[in-house]
Each structure stands twice: as structure tokens, then as C-alpha cells.
Design a protein around this motif. Structure first.
Motif, PDB file in Angstrom:
ATOM      1  N   ASP B   1       0.843  -1.190   0.000  1.00  0.00           N
ATOM      2  CA  ASP B   1       0.000   0.000   0.000  1.00  0.00           C
ATOM      3  C   ASP B   1       0.884   1.249   0.000  1.00  0.00           C
ATOM      4  OD1 ASP B   1      -2.638  -1.219   2.271  1.00  0.00           O
ATOM      5  OD2 ASP B   1      -1.841  -1.987   0.373  1.00  0.00           O
ATOM      6  N   ILE B   2       0.376   2.318  -0.605  1.00  0.00           N
ATOM      7  CA  ILE B   2       1.107   3.583  -0.608  1.00  0.00           C
ATOM      8  C   ILE B   2       0.914   4.267   0.746  1.00  0.00           C
ATOM      9  CG2 ILE B   2       1.256   5.882  -1.630  1.00  0.00           C
ATOM     10  CD1 ILE B   2       0.483   4.638  -4.304  1.00  0.00           C
ATOM     11  N   VAL B   3       2.026   4.600   1.385  1.00  0.00           N
ATOM     12  CA  VAL B   3       1.997   5.258   2.692  1.00  0.00           C
ATOM     13  C   VAL B   3       2.137   6.765   2.492  1.00  0.00           C
ATOM     14  CG1 VAL B   3       3.141   5.499   4.919  1.00  0.00           C
ATOM     15  CG2 VAL B   3       2.955   3.243   3.850  1.00  0.00           C
ATOM     16  N   LEU B   4       1.253   7.511   3.128  1.00  0.00           N
ATOM     17  CA  LEU B   4       1.288   8.975   3.063  1.00  0.00           C
ATOM     18  C   LEU B   4       1.714   9.512   4.426  1.00  0.00           C
ATOM     19  CD1 LEU B   4      -2.040   9.644   1.104  1.00  0.00           C
ATOM     20  CD2 LEU B   4       0.269   9.270   0.211  1.00  0.00           C
ATOM     21  N   THR B   5       2.729  10.359   4.430  1.00  0.00           N
ATOM     22  CA  THR B   5       3.287  10.884   5.678  1.00  0.00           C
ATOM     23  C   THR B   5       2.973  12.367   5.826  1.00  0.00           C
ATOM     24  OG1 THR B   5       5.065   9.243   5.613  1.00  0.00           O
ATOM     25  CG2 THR B   5       5.387  11.170   7.029  1.00  0.00           C
ATOM     26  N   GLN B   6       2.346  12.723   6.937  1.00  0.00           N
ATOM     27  CA  GLN B   6       2.036  14.112   7.254  1.00  0.00           C
ATOM     28  C   GLN B   6       2.603  14.447   8.629  1.00  0.00           C
ATOM     29  OE1 GLN B   6      -2.560  13.529   6.143  1.00  0.00           O
ATOM     30  NE2 GLN B   6      -2.051  15.692   6.435  1.00  0.00           N
ATOM     31  N   SER B   7       2.963  15.693   8.840  1.00  0.00           N
ATOM     32  CA  SER B   7       3.359  16.144  10.179  1.00  0.00           C
ATOM     33  C   SER B   7       2.118  16.133  11.068  1.00  0.00           C
ATOM     34  CB  SER B   7       3.940  17.554  10.121  1.00  0.00           C
ATOM     35  OG  SER B   7       5.102  17.565   9.333  1.00  0.00           O
ATOM     36  N   PRO B   8       2.265  15.766  12.343  1.00  0.00           N
ATOM     37  CA  PRO B   8       1.092  15.617  13.212  1.00  0.00           C
ATOM     38  C   PRO B   8       0.354  16.935  13.479  1.00  0.00           C
ATOM     39  CG  PRO B   8       2.977  14.488  14.129  1.00  0.00           C
ATOM     40  CD  PRO B   8       3.478  15.291  12.981  1.00  0.00           C
ATOM     41  N   GLN B  92      -5.070  12.146   0.703  1.00  0.00           N
ATOM     42  CA  GLN B  92      -5.526  10.816   0.270  1.00  0.00           C
ATOM     43  C   GLN B  92      -5.049  10.589  -1.150  1.00  0.00           C
ATOM     44  OE1 GLN B  92      -9.217  10.533  -1.602  1.00  0.00           O
ATOM     45  NE2 GLN B  92      -8.444   8.572  -2.345  1.00  0.00           N
ATOM     46  N   GLN B  93      -4.535   9.383  -1.432  1.00  0.00           N
ATOM     47  CA  GLN B  93      -4.103   9.065  -2.781  1.00  0.00           C
ATOM     48  C   GLN B  93      -5.049   8.081  -3.443  1.00  0.00           C
ATOM     49  OE1 GLN B  93      -2.852   6.044  -4.175  1.00  0.00           O
ATOM     50  NE2 GLN B  93      -3.153   4.872  -2.279  1.00  0.00           N
ATOM     51  N   SER B  94      -5.211   8.227  -4.757  1.00  0.00           N
ATOM     52  CA  SER B  94      -6.031   7.291  -5.517  1.00  0.00           C
ATOM     53  C   SER B  94      -5.218   6.696  -6.678  1.00  0.00           C
ATOM     54  CB  SER B  94      -7.297   7.980  -6.039  1.00  0.00           C
ATOM     55  OG  SER B  94      -6.971   9.084  -6.874  1.00  0.00           O
ATOM     56  N   ARG B  95      -3.900   6.761  -6.572  1.00  0.00           N
ATOM     57  CA  ARG B  95      -3.041   6.206  -7.627  1.00  0.00           C
ATOM     58  C   ARG B  95      -3.147   4.689  -7.660  1.00  0.00           C
ATOM     59  NH1 ARG B  95      -0.850   3.663 -10.730  1.00  0.00           N
ATOM     60  NH2 ARG B  95       1.129   3.976 -11.825  1.00  0.00           N
ATOM     61  N   GLU B  96      -3.194   4.090  -6.494  1.00  0.00           N
ATOM     62  CA  GLU B  96      -3.272   2.634  -6.390  1.00  0.00           C
ATOM     63  C   GLU B  96      -4.327   2.226  -5.376  1.00  0.00           C
ATOM     64  OE1 GLU B  96       1.329   1.168  -7.324  1.00  0.00           O
ATOM     65  OE2 GLU B  96       0.408   0.745  -5.379  1.00  0.00           O
ATOM     66  N   SER B  97      -4.875   1.037  -5.582  1.00  0.00           N
ATOM     67  CA  SER B  97      -5.795   0.483  -4.600  1.00  0.00           C
ATOM     68  C   SER B  97      -5.000  -0.353  -3.592  1.00  0.00           C
ATOM     69  CB  SER B  97      -6.829  -0.392  -5.303  1.00  0.00           C
ATOM     70  OG  SER B  97      -7.813  -0.821  -4.389  1.00  0.00           O
ATOM     71  N   PRO B  99      -7.131   2.858  -1.750  1.00  0.00           N
ATOM     72  CA  PRO B  99      -6.906   4.281  -1.483  1.00  0.00           C
ATOM     73  C   PRO B  99      -6.463   4.445  -0.035  1.00  0.00           C
ATOM     74  CG  PRO B  99      -9.252   3.806  -1.586  1.00  0.00           C
ATOM     75  CD  PRO B  99      -8.547   2.548  -1.999  1.00  0.00           C
ATOM     76  N   THR B 100      -5.481   5.265   0.197  1.00  0.00           N
ATOM     77  CA  THR B 100      -4.950   5.443   1.545  1.00  0.00           C
ATOM     78  C   THR B 100      -4.934   6.915   1.913  1.00  0.00           C
ATOM     79  OG1 THR B 100      -2.719   5.373   0.603  1.00  0.00           O
ATOM     80  CG2 THR B 100      -3.564   3.340   1.595  1.00  0.00           C
ATOM     81  N   PHE B 101      -4.988   7.149   3.231  1.00  0.00           N
ATOM     82  CA  PHE B 101      -4.982   8.496   3.792  1.00  0.00           C
ATOM     83  C   PHE B 101      -3.722   8.714   4.610  1.00  0.00           C
ATOM     84  CE2 PHE B 101      -9.380   9.810   3.021  1.00  0.00           C
ATOM     85  CZ  PHE B 101     -10.016   8.599   2.805  1.00  0.00           C
ATOM     86  N   GLY B 102      -3.291   9.962   4.689  1.00  0.00           N
ATOM     87  CA  GLY B 102      -2.280  10.323   5.661  1.00  0.00           C
ATOM     88  C   GLY B 102      -2.891  10.303   7.051  1.00  0.00           C
ATOM     89  N   ALA B 103      -2.048  10.387   8.073  1.00  0.00           N
ATOM     90  CA  ALA B 103      -2.516  10.323   9.459  1.00  0.00           C
ATOM     91  C   ALA B 103      -3.163  11.625   9.918  1.00  0.00           C
ATOM     92  CB  ALA B 103      -1.375   9.948  10.377  1.00  0.00           C
ATOM     93  N   GLY B 104      -3.049  12.659   9.103  1.00  0.00           N
ATOM     94  CA  GLY B 104      -3.685  13.931   9.425  1.00  0.00           C
ATOM     95  C   GLY B 104      -2.736  14.926  10.059  1.00  0.00           C
ATOM     96  N   THR B 105      -2.953  16.207   9.740  1.00  0.00           N
ATOM     97  CA  THR B 105      -2.218  17.305  10.357  1.00  0.00           C
ATOM     98  C   THR B 105      -3.224  18.197  11.067  1.00  0.00           C
ATOM     99  OG1 THR B 105      -0.478  17.311   8.689  1.00  0.00           O
ATOM    100  CG2 THR B 105      -0.785  19.341   9.962  1.00  0.00           C
ATOM    101  N   LYS B 106      -3.042  18.349  12.367  1.00  0.00           N
ATOM    102  CA  LYS B 106      -3.950  19.180  13.155  1.00  0.00           C
ATOM    103  C   LYS B 106      -3.456  20.618  13.109  1.00  0.00           C
ATOM    104  CE  LYS B 106      -6.303  19.212  17.635  1.00  0.00           C
ATOM    105  NZ  LYS B 106      -6.427  18.541  18.945  1.00  0.00           N
ATOM    106  N   LEU B 107      -4.275  21.499  12.586  1.00  0.00           N
ATOM    107  CA  LEU B 107      -3.924  22.908  12.514  1.00  0.00           C
ATOM    108  C   LEU B 107      -4.356  23.584  13.807  1.00  0.00           C
ATOM    109  CD1 LEU B 107      -2.722  25.003  10.519  1.00  0.00           C
ATOM    110  CD2 LEU B 107      -5.081  25.542   9.875  1.00  0.00           C
ATOM    111  N   GLU B 108      -3.407  24.197  14.499  1.00  0.00           N
ATOM    112  CA  GLU B 108      -3.676  24.807  15.790  1.00  0.00           C
ATOM    113  C   GLU B 108      -3.319  26.284  15.747  1.00  0.00           C
ATOM    114  OE1 GLU B 108      -0.954  22.295  17.914  1.00  0.00           O
ATOM    115  OE2 GLU B 108      -2.527  20.861  18.494  1.00  0.00           O
TER     116      GLU B 108
END
Lengths: 121, 110
Positions: B1-8, B92-97, B99-108
Motif C-alpha cells: 500500500d502507498i503510505v502517506l506521511t504528514q506532520s502531526p 488521500q491518494q487514488s493512484r493505487e488500490s 486508497p490510503t490516507f495520511g494520518a492527518g495534520t492538526k492545525l492549531e
């Protein structure tokens, strides 16, 4: 206005079954692929299932394959998720999400408010 | 699976620019299509589509939101940040099945 409304919320014991529904309105339901996406408490989003517009194909995440079944009734504008052999790790908010294509997943342009499933003894 | 990395998390001041990044474990671009999408989720609400295919603004989304990137590196920019923008943002990516999401970035708020 597009609306997706999930139902079937509840608390169930591990190993039991549950069925969720999602009623759609405001668009031609039978033209679009539909998805279930879940979110465990305080966690991120996990796609779990896709069904093509005509039910010809269904795809699942490995985490639910063999236990969950996605289905739809285009005459009732309704999407379903039948969940069997539930585990504590299935505890999550379950969202119904509209795809932008008839088949291929793509992205999700409308989401329902979600329905909470809690699996606990 | 494609892994998406986001800052927390990202702390910003109202009226300033916020830049949220998402890095994919492999390219999510095909030809001229960049198959990365962005969602906003406020507490107690469902996610809302903001940007599709990296740079296209979804219907009804204010022009202070914009997206860019290609290949493996993508950015969501909010300029200027308003109080209503405090939320968690997911790529979220839709390049490959699947579909995967990043862990999310909380805007503070700073």
C-alpha cells in the motif's frame, strides 16, 4: 443538495454481526461507486470497501476482507455494510462516502455524518 | 500500500499562511494527473473535500485554500488562515488500490 445518512449505530459483543445502511439523496445514486470509510476513536481515516455503480465489482481492505460485505439497492438509493465476526479493533465511526466515478475509487466528494459502531464485551 | 506521511500538527497565527505537507512512499502521479486529494475534518464532523487532483478547488471551498505538488510531494496552503480553518487536514491518494490516507495534520492556533 447531496445527502448521505447512515444508520445502524450500536454496541455489540465481539464475534457478533451488525448491518449498517446509508440512504442517499440529491444525486443519481445508481451512477456512482459508493464507499465505506471508518475512523477509530482519535485515529485517522481508513477506507474499507467500494462497490461499483451496478454492483458488478466490490473491493475490500485486507483488514475486513472475508468478514464484511458491501452491497447496494439502487431502487432504494441505499448502501449497506454487513459486518460479521466483529472484533474490538472494528470499533469506529463508519462513514458512507460517494465516489466521483461509476467504478474506480478516485476521491470522495460527499460524506455522511457517520454512524458509531462499538465492539466490546 | 502507498503510505502517506504528514506532520502531526502545525501552529499558525490568524491571518498568516499555513503550509501542510504530504509525502507519498511512491509517486501518485500518472501522466499529467496528480492523484492526491485533501480533506478537512472539524471535531465531531465528517471530512469535507477541499482539493482534488492536487490543485483543483472543490465546489464551495474558499479561494484561500490551494494545493500543489506532483510525484511524491504535495502541499496544501491556507492563506490567510481564519478561525474557521482550525481542523485536521488529511491527504488521500487514488493512484493505487487501496486508497490510503495520511494520518492527518492538526492545525492549531499559535
Amino acid at each position: 443538495e447531496v445527502q448521505l445518512v447512515e444508520s445502524g449505530e450500536g454496541l455489540v459483543q465481539p464475534g457478533s454481526s451488525m448491518k449498517l445502511s446509508c440512504v442517499a439523496s440529491g444525486f443519481t445514486f445508481s451512477n456512482y461507486g459508493m464507499n465505506w470509510i471508518r475512523q477509530a476513536p482519535k485515529k485517522g481515516l481508513e477506507w474499507i470497501a467500494l462497490i461499483y455503480y451496478d454492483s458488478s465489482s466490490k473491493y475490500y481492505a485486507d483488514s475486513v476482507k472475508g468478514r464484511f460485505t458491501i452491497s447496494r439497492d439502487n431502487s432504494k438509493n441505499t448502501l449497506y455494510l454487513e459486518m460479521n465476526s466483529l472484533r474490538s479493533e472494528d470499533t469506529a465511526m463508519y462513514y458512507c462516502a460517494k465516489g466521483v466515478y461509476s467504478s474506480y475509487t478516485g476521491y470522495f466528494d460527499f460524506w455522511g455524518p457517520g454512524t458509531m459502531v462499538t465492539v466490546s464485551s | 500500500d502507498i503510505v502517506l506521511t504528514q506532520s502531526p500538527a502545525l501552529a499558525v497565527s490568524l491571518g498568516q499562511r499555513a503550509t501542510i505537507s504530504c509525502r507519498a512512499s511512491q509517486s501518485v502521479s500518472i501522466s499529467r494527473y496528480n492523484l492526491m486529494h485533501w480533506y478537512q475534518q472539524k471535531p465531531g464532523q465528517q471530512p469535507k473535500l477541499l482539493i482534488y487532483r492536487a490543485s483543483n478547488l472543490a465546489s464551495g471551498i474558499p479561494a484561500r485554500f490551494s494545493g500543489s505538488g506532483s510525484g511524491t510531494d504535495f502541499t496544501l496552503t491556507i492563506n490567510p488562515v481564519q478561525a474557521d480553518d482550525i481542523a485536521t487536514y488529511y491527504c488521500q491518494q487514488s493512484r493505487e488500490s487501496p486508497p490510503t490516507f495520511g494520518a492527518g495534520t492538526k492545525l492549531e492556533l499559535k
